[in-house]
Design a protein around this motif. Structure first.
Motif, PDB file in Angstrom:
ATOM      1  N   ALA A 165      70.308  67.274  59.616  1.00 53.08           N
ATOM      2  CA  ALA A 165      70.689  68.611  60.068  1.00 53.08           C
ATOM      3  C   ALA A 165      69.431  69.469  60.172  1.00 53.08           C
ATOM      4  O   ALA A 165      68.667  69.586  59.204  1.00 53.08           O
ATOM      5  CB  ALA A 165      71.685  69.230  59.096  1.00 53.08           C
ATOM      6  N   ILE A 166      69.202  70.053  61.337  1.00 52.44           N
ATOM      7  CA  ILE A 166      67.967  70.814  61.559  1.00 52.44           C
ATOM      8  C   ILE A 166      68.197  72.319  61.551  1.00 52.44           C
ATOM      9  O   ILE A 166      67.246  73.087  61.630  1.00 52.44           O
ATOM     10  CB  ILE A 166      67.309  70.414  62.896  1.00 52.44           C
ATOM     11  CG1 ILE A 166      68.227  70.785  64.061  1.00 52.44           C
ATOM     12  CG2 ILE A 166      66.969  68.931  62.905  1.00 52.44           C
ATOM     13  CD1 ILE A 166      67.581  70.597  65.420  1.00 52.44           C
ATOM     14  N   CYS A 167      69.459  72.734  61.460  1.00 60.91           N
ATOM     15  CA  CYS A 167      69.740  74.162  61.561  1.00 60.91           C
ATOM     16  C   CYS A 167      69.267  74.937  60.339  1.00 60.91           C
ATOM     17  O   CYS A 167      69.118  76.164  60.413  1.00 60.91           O
ATOM     18  CB  CYS A 167      71.236  74.396  61.779  1.00 60.91           C
ATOM     19  SG  CYS A 167      71.790  73.929  63.435  1.00 60.91           S
ATOM     20  N   ASN A 168      69.045  74.242  59.214  1.00 59.36           N
ATOM     21  CA  ASN A 168      68.490  74.939  58.055  1.00 59.36           C
ATOM     22  C   ASN A 168      67.062  75.405  58.313  1.00 59.36           C
ATOM     23  O   ASN A 168      66.621  76.428  57.785  1.00 59.36           O
ATOM     24  CB  ASN A 168      68.514  74.023  56.824  1.00 59.36           C
ATOM     25  CG  ASN A 168      69.931  73.719  56.373  1.00 59.36           C
ATOM     26  OD1 ASN A 168      70.830  74.530  56.557  1.00 59.36           O
ATOM     27  ND2 ASN A 168      70.130  72.540  55.789  1.00 59.36           N
ATOM     28  N   GLN A 169      66.342  74.640  59.128  1.00 58.17           N
ATOM     29  CA  GLN A 169      64.973  75.017  59.469  1.00 58.17           C
ATOM     30  C   GLN A 169      64.904  75.811  60.780  1.00 58.17           C
ATOM     31  O   GLN A 169      64.166  76.780  60.886  1.00 58.17           O
ATOM     32  CB  GLN A 169      64.085  73.768  59.595  1.00 58.17           C
ATOM     33  CG  GLN A 169      63.834  73.038  58.288  1.00 58.17           C
ATOM     34  CD  GLN A 169      65.025  72.199  57.851  1.00 58.17           C
ATOM     35  OE1 GLN A 169      65.805  71.743  58.693  1.00 58.17           O
ATOM     36  NE2 GLN A 169      65.169  71.998  56.550  1.00 58.17           N
TER      37      GLN A 169
END
Length: 205
Positions: A165-169
């Motif tokens: 999951a890349i949405c945290n960054q």
């Protein structure tokens, strides 16, 4: 004899006039009905035009939002960065192209919708718009579905395929592409109403 002759002459004339009167009444009854149907079709054509303008706005918003989705994250120095952009993913590229095509079609369909307002009894134009709307709906739905799958993975990831999951960054990037997907589904729903409206208008014919 003269009075009898006048009577025989007056009776056919009366019948003829009565027949004319009955025909006149028939004409009076049919003309308002036709006008009423024409007014109903014109009203539906006006709604069609309003929906098309709304769909244009939604499709352009989806394409423009996706085209501007870009975010850079600095890593140690400003010269070494992580970047997330729509052109890194084929699904997002397809989304941008498809929604641009849909928006272009909607712009070109506006004159035909205006003609339907001016000539509400022309069924050929309405049938053409119905067919093209179905094609555009298919394209918009496929683009929205493909982009939705990638957005879901970006938010939640997939441990089975090691998709992180890349949405945290990349929070801004995910928010932008999610907004583009929402706008595309607004376009899809609007197309459904347009197709339903065209079908009802053709049935009235």
């Amino acid at each position: 004899m003269k009075s009898g002759d006048s009577t025989t002459i007056d009776v056919p004339h009366h019948e003829a006039s009565g027949g004319a009167a009955s025909k006149g009444k028939g004409a009076i009854l049919t003309v308002p009905a036709r006008q009423e149907k024409g007014g109903m079709r014109r009203g539906m054509a006006i709604i069609d035009l309003v929906l098309r303008i709304g769909a244009i706005v939604a499709a352009l918003a989806a394409a423009a939002t996706m085209g501007t989705s870009d975010q850079n994250l600095p890593f140690f120095t400003q010269f070494f960065q992580f970047e997330a952009s729509y052109d890194d993913m084929p699904s997002f590229q397809f989304f941008l192209i498809a929604m641009s095509l849909v928006a272009g079609y909607l712009v070109l369909s506006v004159p035909f919708s205006i003609v339907s307002i001016v000539r509400p009894h022309a069924s050929g134009i309405r049938l053409l718009l119905l067919i093209l709307d179905v094609v555009a709906l298919t394209l918009a739905t496929s683009a929205a579905g493909a982009a939705t799958a990638i957005v879901y993975l970006a938010h939640n990831g997939n441990s089975s395929s090691n998709w992180l999951a890349i949405c945290n960054q990349f929070g801004d990037f995910c928010q932008t592409v999610s907004g583009a997907v929402v706008a595309s589904f607004v376009t899809v729903v609007t197309f459904m109403f347009l197709i339903l409206l065209s079908a009802v208008a053709l049935r009235k014919h």
